[in-house]
Design an enzyme around this catalytic site. Structure first.
Site, short mmCIF file in Angstrom:
data_model
loop_
_atom_site.label_atom_id
_atom_site.label_comp_id
_atom_site.label_asym_id
_atom_site.label_seq_id
_atom_site.Cartn_x
_atom_site.Cartn_y
_atom_site.Cartn_z
CD GLU A 1 -3.10 -0.88 2.22
OE1 GLU A 1 -2.90 -0.13 3.19
OE2 GLU A 1 -4.16 -1.48 2.06
CD GLU B 1 -4.36 -5.97 3.65
OE1 GLU B 1 -5.20 -5.16 4.12
OE2 GLU B 1 -3.12 -5.81 3.75
C1 NOJ Z 1 -4.58 -2.43 4.97
C2 NOJ Z 1 -3.28 -2.73 5.62
O1 NOJ Z 1 -2.42 -3.35 4.75
C3 NOJ Z 1 -3.41 -3.47 6.92
O2 NOJ Z 1 -2.19 -3.39 7.57
C4 NOJ Z 1 -4.55 -2.90 7.70
O3 NOJ Z 1 -4.60 -3.30 9.01
C5 NOJ Z 1 -5.81 -3.20 6.94
N1 NOJ Z 1 -5.76 -2.51 5.67
C6 NOJ Z 1 -7.10 -2.82 7.64
O4 NOJ Z 1 -7.18 -1.45 7.78
#
Ligand code: NOJ
Length: 467
Positions: free
Chosen positions: A161, A369
């Protein structure tokens, strides 16, 4: 060739490992930030977190028993190189060897992220991603990981990200270094993209055979209305949230109108060197990792100000998001939202995947994710998270539909394997398929209803799932 679809779930080192001073680990910017007075929104730390550092075997066993065949986790740079550079730390390497071997023992494919928000503190103090020197330092760290783990790890993520992390670090200012400067944000992100491209090329130069990609938080963006102003806002929101990362790592170059916009904003772009063009062009990814959570509604700006304020309290109150000169975000009052203001809209993944297919027809996607965070409470020892089941079930079904319509999706990972430290949102915002009882001495793990739902869903869809 028929290959297994990756059905898994994900975590990241700082969010679950704990053991913050064990195994000769160095301090990261998150260790330091969490122990500082700046950590005042939800003042907790990842010192122990889920104690995955000691309990990883139990976590991987539960994941495998839940029918999953893949586990995404990240390596803490500070365990491999305690100060960020120099001699490799055997104890840290051994920990990840154990973790990887445990995955393989349970026939779980490891998908490994090299960098997921936690930066060695000395590098952070030297300017972190704003300082170009980090590109070489990151590359050295990546080389060590490829050498040590590349024989068993076949799926790699260079960086998690670049967009969301830098938005928090330099936009909302709720992650270290806690500043609000989009100019600095673009600079940091540029170096991340450069480092990622270099790592992709290095991976190939070293003769590795696996797949290497970058994980991008990506968003389907819709127009607030059908006016030409909204159409322009959509394009700018696409540049801001998606294309500034995805075009660079998939196509190997920045969109022209993105660079134009930065110039218009009056930023000094002298850090963008002409020799970098070839680095980006060469270092394109084998697959694009997508973190999919929500969609955005783009509208023209109201006035020329920028307003960035995160809702880390889970109290349902959201301020208007606006990037002066670019766009603002609207709200659909009819849509259901979490207490953190995240809109629930599973079918939007279909639109996102179809857009990605059109933009990048030759690049496979892995959903690295997908999940929903909320307050979960046990009732007589069980966690009935029906809302999460609905959300995830909707996503999987819409992903399947996109695959039927020609999208090349190779895997799907729920965020998260178990409840973890949710960065600035602390421990109350839970995403896990497995509940962690933080009050119990042994940090008891309790599978939620969604854990069983996922097991059945995987069985129903099958391991081939168009693979
Ligand atoms: C994206 C991130 O990569 C992760 O670390 C985070 O906890 C989740 N989203 C949820 O917000």
């Amino acid at each position: 060739m028929s290959r297994n679809f990756l059905w898994g779930s994900a975590t990241a080192a700082y969010q679950c490992e704990g053991g913050w001073r064990e195994g000769n680990k160095g301090l990261s910017n998150w260790d330091v930030f969490c122990h500082s007075e700046k950590n005042d929104v939800n003042p907790v730390t990842g010192d122990v977190a889920c104690d995955h550092y000691h309990r990883y075997e139990e976590d991987i066993r539960m994941l495998a028993e839940g029918g999953q065949n893949a586990y995404r986790f990240s390596i803490a740079w500070t365990r491999i190189l305690p100060t960020g550079v120099g001699e490799r730390n055997r104890e840290g390497i051994d920990f990840y060897n154990r973790l990887i071997d445990t995955c393989l023992q349970y026939q779980v494919e490891p998908l490994v992220t090299l960098y997921h928000y936690d930066l060695p503190q000395p590098l952070f103090e030297a300017g972190g991603w704003e300082n170009r020197r980090i590109v070489e330092q990151y590359l050295e760290y990546a080389r060590i990981c490829f050498e040590e783990f590349g024989d068993r790890v076949k799926y790699w993520v260079t960086i998690n990200e670049p967009n969301y992390e830098t938005l928090c670090c330099y936009g909302y200012g709720n992650y270290p270094p806690n500043v609000q400067s989009l100019e600095r944000r673009w600079r940091a992100m540029y170096h991340m993209m450069l480092a990622s491209a270099r790592a992709v090329s290095l991976y190939r130069e070293l003769g590795n055979q696996g797949m290497i990609g970058l994980v991008s938080d990506s968003y389907p963006i819709v127009a607030g209305d059908i006016s030409p102003e909204c159409e322009k806002a959509v394009r700018k929101a696409e540049l801001f949230f998606n294309l500034c990362v995805n075009d660079v790592c998939v196509k190997g170059s920045y969109p022209e109108d993105f660079l134009e916009q930065l110039k218009e904003d009056g930023y000094d772009l002298s850090y963008m060197l002409s020799e970098d063009l070839e680095v980006f062009a060469k270092g394109t990814v084998d697959y694009l990792g997508i973190n999919a959570y929500n969609r955005y509604i783009a509208e023209p700006c109201e006035g020329d100000g920028t307003n960035l304020k995160a809702n880390n309290k889970g109290n349902g109150e959201n301020e208007k998001f606006q990037i002066g000169g670019w766009f603002s975000l609207g709200e659909d009052k009819n849509m259901e939202k979490t207490p953190w203001g995240m809109e629930i809209c599973p079918q939007s993944i279909y639109d996102l995947l179809m857009t990605l297919k059109e933009l990048y027809p030759r690049t496979p996607v892995i959903i690295t994710e997908n999940g929903v965070g909320n307050y979960d409470e046990p009732v007589e020892g069980q966690i009935h998270d029906a809302y999460r089941i609905d959300y995830l079930n909707g996503y999987v079904d819409w992903i399947e539909k996109a695959m039927e319509d020609g999208c090349d999706v190779r895997g799907y990972f729920v965020w998260s394997t178990m409840d973890v430290y949710s960065w600035i949102n602390g421990y109350k915002k839970r995403y896990g398929l497995v509940y962690i009882d933080y009050d119990s001495e042994e940090l008891r793990r309790i599978p939620k209803d969604s854990y069983y739902w996922y097991k059945n869903k995987i069985q129903e869809k099958g391991m081939k799932f168009h693979g």
